[in-house]
Design a protein around this motif. Structure first.
Motif: not given
Length: 65
Positions: A1-6, A16-17, A23-34
């Motif tokens: 999963x890749x993208x371009x953030x213009x 996304x955290x 400050x304890x991380x409960x959930x992480x979501x990784x997405x394409x940069x776009x």
């Protein structure tokens, strides 16, 4: 999963955290940069099993332009 953030002129991924007040991380979501920060946060909150207060604060990078 890749993208371009213009806005940042960058290829790759965004992380996304969801963290608690300590400050304890409960959930992480990784997405394409776009994928926008707002859209990524919406997906993260929908997928979360942790209760989120209506007074929750969201910190995202600012939009320029």
């Amino acid at each position: 999963m890749h993208g371009y953030d213009s806005g940042k002129k960058a290829n790759g991924r965004k992380r996304h955290l969801l963290a608690d007040t300590l400050g304890i991380v409960c959930k992480v979501y990784v997405s394409a940069a776009n994928i926008g920060d707002r859209d990524g946060a919406a997906v993260l909150l929908r997928r979360s099993t942790h209760p989120v207060s209506s007074k929750a604060v969201s910190y995202t990078s600012s939009r320029s332009g």
